[in-house]
Design an enzyme around this catalytic site. Sequence first.
Site, PDB file in Angstrom:
ATOM      1  N   GLY A  46       0.838  -1.200   0.000  1.00 35.77           N
ATOM      2  CA  GLY A  46       0.000   0.000   0.000  1.00 35.77           C
ATOM      3  C   GLY A  46       0.866   1.240   0.000  1.00 35.77           C
ATOM      4  O   GLY A  46       2.080   1.166   0.183  1.00 35.77           O
ATOM      5  N   GLN A  51       2.934   9.887   2.152  1.00 38.20           N
ATOM      6  CA  GLN A  51       4.263   9.283   2.000  1.00 38.20           C
ATOM      7  C   GLN A  51       5.001   9.812   0.777  1.00 38.20           C
ATOM      8  O   GLN A  51       6.205   9.639   0.657  1.00 38.20           O
ATOM      9  CB  GLN A  51       4.148   7.750   1.897  1.00 38.20           C
ATOM     10  CG  GLN A  51       3.739   7.103   3.202  1.00 38.20           C
ATOM     11  CD  GLN A  51       3.659   5.600   3.057  1.00 38.20           C
ATOM     12  OE1 GLN A  51       2.707   5.061   2.510  1.00 38.20           O
ATOM     13  NE2 GLN A  51       4.667   4.894   3.542  1.00 38.20           N
ATOM     14  N   CYS A  93       6.807  -0.755   6.715  1.00 36.64           N
ATOM     15  CA  CYS A  93       6.336   0.524   6.187  1.00 36.64           C
ATOM     16  C   CYS A  93       7.431   1.080   5.284  1.00 36.64           C
ATOM     17  O   CYS A  93       8.605   1.076   5.668  1.00 36.64           O
ATOM     18  CB  CYS A  93       6.032   1.501   7.315  1.00 36.64           C
ATOM     19  SG  CYS A  93       5.422   3.099   6.722  1.00 36.64           S
ATOM     20  N   LEU A  94       7.035   1.527   4.105  1.00 35.12           N
ATOM     21  CA  LEU A  94       8.026   2.045   3.148  1.00 35.12           C
ATOM     22  C   LEU A  94       8.733   3.283   3.691  1.00 35.12           C
ATOM     23  O   LEU A  94       9.829   3.610   3.243  1.00 35.12           O
ATOM     24  CB  LEU A  94       7.344   2.359   1.809  1.00 35.12           C
ATOM     25  CG  LEU A  94       6.787   1.138   1.070  1.00 35.12           C
ATOM     26  CD1 LEU A  94       5.948   1.562  -0.118  1.00 35.12           C
ATOM     27  CD2 LEU A  94       7.911   0.209   0.641  1.00 35.12           C
ATOM     28  N   HIS A 135      -3.414   0.600   8.399  1.00 33.26           N
ATOM     29  CA  HIS A 135      -2.067   1.192   8.316  1.00 33.26           C
ATOM     30  C   HIS A 135      -2.105   2.463   7.446  1.00 33.26           C
ATOM     31  O   HIS A 135      -1.590   3.515   7.835  1.00 33.26           O
ATOM     32  CB  HIS A 135      -1.111   0.137   7.741  1.00 33.26           C
ATOM     33  CG  HIS A 135       0.294   0.581   7.517  1.00 33.26           C
ATOM     34  ND1 HIS A 135       1.365   0.073   8.219  1.00 33.26           N
ATOM     35  CD2 HIS A 135       0.835   1.485   6.657  1.00 33.26           C
ATOM     36  CE1 HIS A 135       2.486   0.646   7.806  1.00 33.26           C
ATOM     37  NE2 HIS A 135       2.196   1.504   6.857  1.00 33.26           N
ATOM     38  N   GLU A 136      -2.739   2.360   6.282  1.00 34.01           N
ATOM     39  CA  GLU A 136      -2.792   3.515   5.363  1.00 34.01           C
ATOM     40  C   GLU A 136      -3.689   4.614   5.937  1.00 34.01           C
ATOM     41  O   GLU A 136      -3.371   5.791   5.818  1.00 34.01           O
ATOM     42  CB  GLU A 136      -3.302   3.093   3.978  1.00 34.01           C
ATOM     43  CG  GLU A 136      -2.543   1.977   3.293  1.00 34.01           C
ATOM     44  CD  GLU A 136      -1.042   2.169   3.249  1.00 34.01           C
ATOM     45  OE1 GLU A 136      -0.580   3.319   3.394  1.00 34.01           O
ATOM     46  OE2 GLU A 136      -0.323   1.170   3.106  1.00 34.01           O
ATOM     47  N   HIS A 139      -1.794   6.689   8.277  1.00 31.13           N
ATOM     48  CA  HIS A 139      -0.902   7.650   7.605  1.00 31.13           C
ATOM     49  C   HIS A 139      -1.642   8.965   7.325  1.00 31.13           C
ATOM     50  O   HIS A 139      -1.077  10.046   7.484  1.00 31.13           O
ATOM     51  CB  HIS A 139      -0.407   7.079   6.265  1.00 31.13           C
ATOM     52  CG  HIS A 139       0.832   6.248   6.353  1.00 31.13           C
ATOM     53  ND1 HIS A 139       2.017   6.726   6.859  1.00 31.13           N
ATOM     54  CD2 HIS A 139       1.090   4.972   5.969  1.00 31.13           C
ATOM     55  CE1 HIS A 139       2.943   5.774   6.776  1.00 31.13           C
ATOM     56  NE2 HIS A 139       2.401   4.696   6.250  1.00 31.13           N
TER      57      HIS A 139
HETATM   58  O1  GNR Z   1       4.451  -2.555   1.936  1.00 34.08           O
HETATM   59  C1  GNR Z   1       3.883  -2.584   3.026  1.00 34.08           C
HETATM   60  N1  GNR Z   1       3.668  -3.767   3.630  1.00 34.08           N
HETATM   61  C2  GNR Z   1       2.891  -3.919   4.759  1.00 34.08           C
HETATM   62  C3  GNR Z   1       2.966  -5.121   5.431  1.00 34.08           C
HETATM   63  C4  GNR Z   1       2.218  -5.329   6.543  1.00 34.08           C
HETATM   64  C5  GNR Z   1       1.364  -4.350   6.999  1.00 34.08           C
HETATM   65  C6  GNR Z   1       1.288  -3.130   6.357  1.00 34.08           C
HETATM   66  C7  GNR Z   1       2.049  -2.915   5.228  1.00 34.08           C
HETATM   67  S1  GNR Z   1       1.929  -1.406   4.377  1.00 34.08           S
HETATM   68  C8  GNR Z   1       3.500  -1.299   3.655  1.00 34.08           C
HETATM   69  C9  GNR Z   1       3.557  -0.144   2.683  1.00 34.08           C
HETATM   70  C10 GNR Z   1       3.398   1.160   3.429  1.00 34.08           C
HETATM   71  O2  GNR Z   1       4.250   1.666   4.100  1.00 34.08           O
HETATM   72  N2  GNR Z   1       2.233   1.738   3.362  1.00 34.08           N
HETATM   73  O3  GNR Z   1       1.989   2.886   4.024  1.00 34.08           O
HETATM   74 NI    NI Z   2       3.347   2.833   5.745  1.00 36.43          NI
END
Ligand code: GNR
Ligand code: NI
Length: 169
Positions: A46, A51, A93-94, A135-136, A139
């Site tokens: 995601g 980001q 998280c990226l 998670h998103e 953000h």
């Molecule tokens: O790439 C991503 N993998 C992930 C793995 C487990 C739970 C959440 C994520 S999101 C992350 C990409 C990201 O940072 N999205 O904001």
């Molecule tokens: Ni993230």
Amino acid sequence: MALLPILEYPDKRLRQKALPVESVTPDVQQLVDDMAETMYAAPGVGLAANQVGIALRIFVIDTANENEPSQFRAFINPEILEREGELVWQEGCLSFPGVSENIERAARVRVRALDRDGNPFELEAEELLAVAIQHEYDHLDGNLMIDKLGPLKKRLVQRKLQKRTEARP
Ligand code: GNR
Ligand code: NI
């Protein structure tokens, strides 16, 4: 299409609360396409607009494995309508390269959003999709996965990323 640079912690823009999209214009659709390209290139499950330094309430998700058909979805102005149950998932998280931690979330969510065409949709999600949506969504409010860690682990991760940033001119 364009690849967008992904901001890394402790970039302050990751803490900005994103604003609702007023209307799904061609510019917004272009941003969604660029975010998709950036997510696949990373690669990530995601990506939220904050980001890539854009404070709008937009995220994209594709939880399909490499050998599966795409499950790409864009979420514009998302609302989480229901959260149910609990689960722990090992998240990355990226914006936190090299960090992977167990995070507690709701096990199931019901979400409403606009798609890339500006049409509303509702979705019930569990497992990785539910985790990614939460998670998103976090953000977009400037909340990061480290905020869900205990104070000791949080400081450890902060230090690791701080050092990384210092080491890069
Ligand atoms: O790439 C991503 N993998 C992930 C793995 C487990 C739970 C959440 C994520 S999101 C992350 C990409 C990201 O940072 N999205 O904001
Ligand atoms: Ni993230």
